[in-house]
Design a protein around this motif. Structure first.
Motif, PDB file in Angstrom:
ATOM      1  N   GLY A  15       0.784  -1.235   0.000  1.00  0.00           N
ATOM      2  CA  GLY A  15       0.000   0.000   0.000  1.00  0.00           C
ATOM      3  C   GLY A  15       0.806   1.271   0.000  1.00  0.00           C
ATOM      4  O   GLY A  15       0.285   2.334   0.340  1.00  0.00           O
ATOM      5  N   SER A  16       2.085   1.194  -0.360  1.00  0.00           N
ATOM      6  CA  SER A  16       2.975   2.369  -0.401  1.00  0.00           C
ATOM      7  C   SER A  16       3.115   2.988   0.985  1.00  0.00           C
ATOM      8  O   SER A  16       2.865   2.330   1.994  1.00  0.00           O
ATOM      9  N   PHE A  17       3.501   4.267   1.051  1.00  0.00           N
ATOM     10  CA  PHE A  17       3.773   4.896   2.342  1.00  0.00           C
ATOM     11  C   PHE A  17       2.475   5.168   3.102  1.00  0.00           C
ATOM     12  O   PHE A  17       1.482   5.625   2.527  1.00  0.00           O
ATOM     13  N   VAL A  18       2.513   4.880   4.389  1.00  0.00           N
ATOM     14  CA  VAL A  18       1.344   5.080   5.247  1.00  0.00           C
ATOM     15  C   VAL A  18       1.011   6.565   5.323  1.00  0.00           C
ATOM     16  O   VAL A  18       1.897   7.399   5.562  1.00  0.00           O
ATOM     17  N   THR A  19      -0.258   6.890   5.123  1.00  0.00           N
ATOM     18  CA  THR A  19      -0.679   8.298   5.113  1.00  0.00           C
ATOM     19  C   THR A  19      -1.508   8.685   6.332  1.00  0.00           C
ATOM     20  O   THR A  19      -1.901   9.840   6.459  1.00  0.00           O
ATOM     21  N   GLU A  20      -1.758   7.748   7.238  1.00  0.00           N
ATOM     22  CA  GLU A  20      -2.662   8.030   8.355  1.00  0.00           C
ATOM     23  C   GLU A  20      -1.960   8.625   9.570  1.00  0.00           C
ATOM     24  O   GLU A  20      -2.595   8.867  10.589  1.00  0.00           O
ATOM     25  N   SER A  21      -0.655   8.867   9.464  1.00  0.00           N
ATOM     26  CA  SER A  21       0.089   9.401  10.603  1.00  0.00           C
ATOM     27  C   SER A  21       1.133  10.397  10.126  1.00  0.00           C
ATOM     28  O   SER A  21       1.518  10.408   8.951  1.00  0.00           O
ATOM     29  N   LEU A  22       1.626  11.216  11.064  1.00  0.00           N
ATOM     30  CA  LEU A  22       2.716  12.138  10.752  1.00  0.00           C
ATOM     31  C   LEU A  22       4.025  11.387  10.517  1.00  0.00           C
ATOM     32  O   LEU A  22       4.904  11.876   9.819  1.00  0.00           O
TER      33      LEU A  22
END
Length: 746
Positions: free
Chosen positions: A334-341
């Motif tokens: 899913g590529s880079f996680v976007t749900e966190s800083l």
């Protein structure tokens, strides 16, 4: 903060007082504390017998460290075993004998202090447990994986394994001169099948023009959704390299970065190779204290000790820069996680949970800009804390995500607990105040108790702290680093646990300068309040101890109990004042008049003025100038005023750096006599792009140039703290001019 603690303690104590059952429980527990097991009663013969063995264990530790200055598997495991014995003994003593539950108010503070200690000790115990898994060998005593990289890189160098690599450099607001440095460094990499992409999230025309001038790819996107993670994911969809290397906008790789890392991907299970971060400028704490050449960067402990521990546990932390990933596995997860800083942290967790290998190569193959002021450092650390603690509220939570082994979860748990220790550090600053202002005794112990149970435990921990982290930080200096930002970090921890996504992404400013001193009142205010309160507390404790000493012949048991507490509070207050005083000096940012860093780099040079030729050697070089020590007299003098401006006209010169075959035009702006040798400063003029490339490659890209150095030991650290407190002038009496600043030893 102090008022809040006092009021909260009073409210809780009042509530407890009204609860008959709870009060009875307190009394029962207090009776148990007053009648501990015989072996915990230090004055008895059994206690003295145990003291002999604890002293013997301490001597064993000293001998082991002397025999193996660098930890080996056997010596590290022996020291950890001794630490485990002393820690268990200390915890039993603290829990069975020292808690003061005589009154609800004492109980609240006593149990609170014990909880804060447990919070800190839990992370330490996890670290020690995982350290046992780290394996050293004769060829690789520190577990760096460098011998493995030596072997695997041969296939990359001889062309047997050369997958295509996309190098991604995300940027938001960094100045073009910093981006130019990074792009040129990436282009200098000794690896052919690579493509450099500059990912501009601010749509700046000057950045697009820079990419065109340097000859790299330029990628922009219509929005800034998900900040850095979104920027990287957008670029991944528009590139096709088999591997992806990521560098922050201020990180410059050495020429051998890819040849040292790509070989690991011959193992199809490897999804990530992370390398350590190092910096070519001193961090603001070292610079503000005038200890640039003595203190190591704060991150050294993480990259020398913590990351190897994570590597052995299969829980390497992706650090956001200076890493290489396999595209196929990244896209599959899913590529880079976007749900966190902290997109890097959780992306690594997700890769590990899918069963892929994460490798840590402990070799400094790049360098970047450390935060340039205490405000910037605070912003950066607060963002890291919030991003990491969002783990409890996202799908990639390392404690619950399917696929991780227990030892991996344990490694990630230690990283989460680390941020909670800021709350403990605030508590350790405030607890001594309860001795003086509330008459509270949260720890009940005699001098003999302290000698038998606390002193051996503390001395062994103090002695092995630096040894276990490969001399990257002493315990005393680590305490200064933790106290400086403990209040904003503790507040961030609390806010994040209550509202994890309430604060957006803020980029740490880079490429700034300052021509004056600046005191950060916002960060300093809570420390000033606690410092004043601690000083007043010390005065009260001194008065009480003096009074009790005068009345000692007829002292009541209650007063004797108070004397124990105030003695401990007295020593605690003195230590806190030392650390707080140093921390307040840290918050005075010293001037940084130069945007470019000057390196302590020696090269033979030839200077020409018209028909005259002078020979010399550089003592410092930057992208904009050089400081040259001449080997002959006769160079025309150029004087300089107090503020650094030339008071007589500068002299046009031609400077040739012989080793690099680099010829630069410039002007001699200052000359002086240093150690009976003439010294001249040359500022470069009309530097071409090709010359700029040569300068950057010479200053930033030489393989093996970034070296680790050792932090001072505990005794020297203590001397440094007293020196700073008693003679703070040396911090401010430094000339920040480039002629005397050589900030990075390379």
């Amino acid at each position: 903060m102090v008022g809040s603690v006092v009021v909260s303690g009073a409210i809780i104590a009042a509530w407890f007082a009204k609860q008959g059952t709870i009060n009875q429980i307190f009394q029962t527990l207090n009776q148990l504390q007053e009648n501990p097991p015989m072996w915990i009663e230090a004055p008895m013969m059994v206690g003295q017998y145990l003291l002999f063995w604890t002293v013997a264990l301490f001597l064993v530790v000293l001998v082991v460290m002397r025999l193996t200055p660098q930890p080996r598997t056997w010596s590290r495991n022996l020291v950890i075993s001794i630490l485990a014995i002393l820690t268990l003994r200390y915890l039993l003593w603290r829990s069975l004998s020292t808690l003061n539950l005589s009154t609800p108010l004492n109980g609240v503070f006593s149990l609170g202090l014990f909880f804060l200690e447990l919070l800190t000790l839990t992370g330490t115990i996890i670290q020690l447990t995982l350290l046992v898994k780290v394996r050293s060998s004769q060829n690789d005593p520190e577990g760096t994986r460098r011998p493995e990289a030596d072997l695997l890189s041969m296939d990359v160098i001889n062309g047997a394994f050369t997958p295509t690599v996309d190098i991604l450099v995300p940027t938001y607001n960094e100045p073009p001169f910093i981006l130019q440095r990074t792009i040129i460094g990436c282009q200098a990499l000794e690896y052919s099948p690579k493509t450099i992409h500059l990912l501009d999230d601010t749509h700046r025309p000057e950045v697009q023009a820079l990419a065109a001038e340097l000859g790299c790819e330029y990628i922009s996107r219509p929005d800034n959704l998900h900040a850095k993670a979104g920027n990287l994911n957008h670029a991944i969809a528009h590139t096709s390299g088999e591997l992806i290397a990521v560098f922050d906008a201020d990180f410059v790789p050495t020429k051998n970065f890819l040849t040292r890392t790509v070989g690991f991907f011959q193992d199809q299970r490897v999804a990530l190779v992370q390398t350590p971060q190092t910096f070519y400028n001193p961090d603001p704490i070292a610079r503000n204290l005038g200890l640039e050449h003595i203190l190591t960067p704060e991150e050294e402990v993480f990259y020398r000790q913590i990351q190897p521990i994570r590597d052995s546990a299969g829980g390497v932390v992706c650090s956001g820069t200076s890493f290489v990933m396999r595209r196929s596995t990244l896209v599959e997860t899913g590529s880079f996680v976007t749900e966190s800083l902290s997109e890097d942290f959780f992306t690594g967790i997700r890769l590990a949970a899918q069963g892929h290998r994460l490798v840590y190569l402990n070799e400094k193959l790049s360098a970047g800009l450390a935060a340039e002021s205490m405000a910037d450092q605070a912003l950066q650390r607060v963002r890291w804390a919030q991003g990491t603690l969002q783990a409890f509220f996202v799908k990639s939570n390392p404690l619950t995500i399917p696929g991780l082994r227990p030892v991996q979860r344990l490694a990630y748990l230690e990283g989460l607990l680390h941020w909670f220790t800021s709350i403990s550090r605030v508590g350790f600053l405030l607890i001594p105040l309860a001795y003086s202002f509330l008459g509270v005794i949260p720890l009940r112990a005699t001098g003999a108790d302290i000698l038998y149970f606390f002193v051996p435990y503390y001395l062994v921990n103090l002695s092995v702290f630096s040894w276990l982290n490969y001399q990257s930080r002493s315990a005393l200096l680590a305490d200064v680093y933790s106290v400086v930002l403990c209040f904003p970090l503790a507040l961030t921890v609390i806010k994040t646990m209550l509202n994890p996504f309430g604060k957006g992404f803020k980029v740490t400013p880079k490429g700034t300068s300052s021509d004056r001193f600046f005191f950060n009142w916002q960060l300093a205010l809570p420390l000033i309040i606690v410092f004043i309160a601690s000083a007043f507390s010390l005065w009260i404790n001194l008065g009480i101890n003096l009074a009790i000493g005068m009345w000692q012949p007829g002292m009541s048991p209650v007063m004797a109990e108070k004397m124990k507490g105030f003695d401990l509070g007295l020593l605690w207050s003195i230590y806190n004042l030392l650390i707080l005083g140093t921390s307040l000096l840290v918050l005075i940012d010293v001037p940084r008049p130069n945007l470019h860093e000057w390196f302590d780099l020696h090269r033979t040079v030839r200077l020409r003025i018209g028909e005259e030729t002078f020979w010399g050697s550089t003592s410092a070089i930057s992208e904009v100038g050089a400081q040259v020590i001449l080997t002959q007299a006769g160079f025309p003098m150029v004087s300089q005023g107090i503020k650094g401006q030339a008071t007589t006209p500068s002299i046009p010169v031609e400077l040739e750096i012989l080793e690099n075959k680099l010829v630069l035009q410039g002007r001699a702006t200052y000359t002086s006599i240093k150690d009976e040798q003439p010294t001249v400063r040359v500022m470069f003029e009309h530097v071409s792009l090709n010359q700029q490339r040569q300068l950057i490659e010479m200053l930033f890209c030489r393989p093996g140039q970034w070296k680790s150095r050792c932090s001072p030991g505990e005794l020297r650290s203590l001397w440094l703290l007293f020196r700073i407190i008693l003679r703070p002038r040396f911090v401010f009496d430094r000339n920040p001019d480039v002629s005397v600043v050589a900030v990075s030893k390379v």
